[in-house]
Design an enzyme around this catalytic site. Structure first.
Site, mmCIF file in Angstrom:
data_model
loop_
_atom_site.group_PDB
_atom_site.id
_atom_site.type_symbol
_atom_site.label_atom_id
_atom_site.label_comp_id
_atom_site.label_asym_id
_atom_site.label_seq_id
_atom_site.Cartn_x
_atom_site.Cartn_y
_atom_site.Cartn_z
ATOM 1 C CG ASP A 184 -1.983 -1.065 1.192
ATOM 2 O OD1 ASP A 184 -1.792 -2.051 0.477
ATOM 3 O OD2 ASP A 184 -3.015 -0.903 1.881
ATOM 4 C CE LYS A 240 -5.301 1.874 2.527
ATOM 5 N NZ LYS A 240 -4.207 1.150 3.194
ATOM 6 C CE LYS A 300 -6.999 -1.424 2.588
ATOM 7 N NZ LYS A 300 -5.656 -1.900 2.960
#
Lengths: 298, 286
Positions: A135, A198, A234
């Protein structure tokens, strides 16, 4: 090279808010609710990103990931554990034999204020430790000052450093000010090769909201129509109860459709959401409202 | 020129706010002649659930509020009620109570609040003890609140009954969710306005109006509620409460009395009902 940013579609904020408000007014039948709760549980990236994380805490969290609530039969496990790079090998070890992935934040998380060399080293370290997913955060400062090329190149470089690991790109929408910026950042991330986009690090308020998630889903949809390639989504931070999670799932279904309704293409970045889902499931099983006292914290 | 009366909308009291019921339902209450007095919120189990979440959240800070401060807040409620005495008397009369009885009920209610305000920094001494033990320990017992308490308030004496069960529970550091008297519910909701202007932190007292038969099983079964106070004599209710409360070993307190007026209805033992005794064995040098 990124395409002309002036051609990126823009959004009417009020229109988007009106649209997403409708997702929160659905009535869901009990049987669908139970299926939805289990689906949401299987999509969770169980997260701990604190300075005081220890080996014990991460191992405890991994146990929780594999055994959400043993008193209930037929529960799925969560999708992944999300930790700092230094905790990756511990998590990897603890999760042996399960199908749960280890995701690691990298690239000078959460601010991203560091040199590219250090960010790449950070990423490589996490991958070497065994992370299945990375991430990364984008450089919001560069993005806001209009240096889109820098942001784009950076994502490409990190993607390369990831090797086989999946790359999730955190836009940190709470710092991007407008929905148009969110769209622009989403396009840059997708073009640069993100597997997932995300919303947030969880360290900045507001974190994930329905409007920004809608814009990101919309970007994914346009990309899919154009290229046939499916990008994952996400939302992270602030989704702490089942009711909110349902709103996201409903939106996902109505914007992107059933193909995205699995943990391969959709994740919740959350920590307390798991327990709320478990409490709801036990409520359906027993008929009694539950207390957090009877569920393990991590 | 004549003007239209502005009638009050009676709503629920949850977390220091006055929300309508999430179910959008209502039930009418009537006076003795059968005329409509008001439409009350018909609270649902989800309103109760929301109230429990808030009551749980504030319980921790309420218990750590100093005894002096809790006493002051209870006294403040009494002061506010005194200032609106006439309104409460009128409302009771409207709901069918005789004038004389209404006056007595309101003034007794105020006195009862003052009574428990006084006990705030005293009941601990009254119930705590230092216990003789046959070892090198300093052994002592003190009280801690049970936690979140659900209350089915007395059906008659809608104001006095309500206050007589709420006051001892909250002065001991508990937070409460109360189902008000079904037919004398005006007073309960007006009382929540008094609570709201008396420095009582939002969520310490939550008041719902609705039907016992709908809510009683949830009041008794909720796993995050630590005690239930049931006022009434219905055998079926008593059985339901006893059975469902056993799931999480909820403390059950039953008050079968009909009249809360005389002074036998106020005592520190009402506080002790929702307290847990904690005994500590502290090693000491011989």
């Amino acid at each position: 090279m990124i395409k002309d940013s002036s051609k990126v579609p823009t959004y009417d904020t009020l229109g988007v808010i009106e649209r997403v408000n409708r997702f929160s007014k659905r009535s869901i039948k009990n049987s669908s609710k139970i299926a939805g709760l289990k689906l949401a549980l299987s999509m969770i990236d169980l997260t701990t990103l604190e300075g005081n994380d220890t080996k014990g805490k991460v191992e405890q969290l991994c146990y929780k990931a594999m055994h959400p609530h043993d008193a209930l039969q037929g529960l799925p496990t969560v999708a992944a554990i999300c930790v700092y790079p230094s905790m990756v090998s511990i998590a990897k070890n603890a999760l042996q034999g399960s199908k749960i992935n280890v995701a690691s934040v990298a690239t000078a998380f959460p601010s991203g204020q560091s040199d590219l060399k250090i960010k790449l080293a950070d990423t490589k370290f996490a991958v070497d430790q065994g992370a299945d997913e990375i991430d990364m955060v984008i450089s919001r400062g560069k993005f806001l000052s209009g240096d889109y090329q820098y942001v784009y190149d950076e994502i490409i470089a990190v993607k390369e450093a990831c090797g086989k690991a999946h790359l999730k790109v955190i836009l940190e929408t709470g710092e991007l000010e407008t929905l148009d910026n969110v769209r622009k950042a989403s396009e840059i991330a997708i073009q640069a090769g993100a597997d997932f986009i995300k919303t947030s690090t969880g360290k900045i308020q507001p974190a994930a909201t329905l409007p920004v998630t809608y814009v990101m889903l919309d970007t994914i949809k346009d990309h899919y129509i154009k290229t046939g390639k499916m990008i994952g989504m996400k939302p992270a931070g602030g989704i702490s109860n089942s009711k909110t999670a349902f709103q996201y799932l409903i939106m996902l279904n109505e914007v992107l459709g059933e193909k995205w309704m699995n943990s391969k293409y959709f994740r919740f970045g959350a920590s307390s959401l798991a327990n709320d889902i478990l409490m709801q499931l036990v409520k359906f099983e027993t008929g009694f409202y539950q207390s957090a006292n009877y569920f393990s914290k991590d | 020129m004549s003007r239209l009366n502005i009638n009050k909308t009676y709503k629920l009291y949850i977390g220091g706010k006055f929300p309508r019921t999430e179910s959008s339902r209502y039930y009418p209450i009537t006076n003795t002649k059968g005329d409509l007095i008001a439409n009350m919120c018909l609270a649902s189990r989800k309103d109760f659930r929301n109230a429990v979440v808030i009551a749980r959240k504030v319980q921790e800070s309420w218990v750590s509020t100093s005894a002096l401060n809790k006493g002051q807040i209870l006294y403040r409620i009494a002061e506010m009620l005194e200032g609106r005495k006439e309104q409460f008397i009128e409302e009771l009369i409207l709901q069918g109570v005789q004038k004389k009885a209404a006056q007595i009920e309101v003034s007794t209610s105020i006195d009862r609040l003052v009574y428990y305000a006084g006990w705030s920094d005293k009941y601990q001494q009254f119930f705590s003890s230092v216990n003789p033990v046959n070892s090198a320990h300093f052994n002592f017992t003190n009280l801690e609140p049970t936690g979140v308490v659900s209350i089915i308030a007395p059906e008659n004496q809608g104001l006095l009954g309500l206050i007589s069960v709420i006051a001892p529970a909250i002065v001991g550091g508990n937070t409460v969710i109360v189902l008000a008297s079904q037919n004398i519910s005006l007073s309960a909701i007006s009382f929540s306005e008094v609570l709201n202007s008396s420095d009582v932190p939002g969520g310490v007292v939550n008041i719902l109006t609705g039907k016992r038969e709908e809510l009683i099983s949830h009041f008794a079964s909720h796993m995050d509620v630590n005690a239930i106070i049931y006022c009434g004599t219905d055998q079926k209710d008593l059985k339901t409460v006893s059975e469902l409360a056993s799931n999480n070993v909820k403390r059950t307190i039953f008050y079968k009395k009909n009249d809360w007026l005389n002074s036998s209805n106020e005592s520190p033992y009402f506080i002790e009902k929702t307290q847990e005794a904690k005994t500590t064995w502290h090693p000491v040098k011989i």
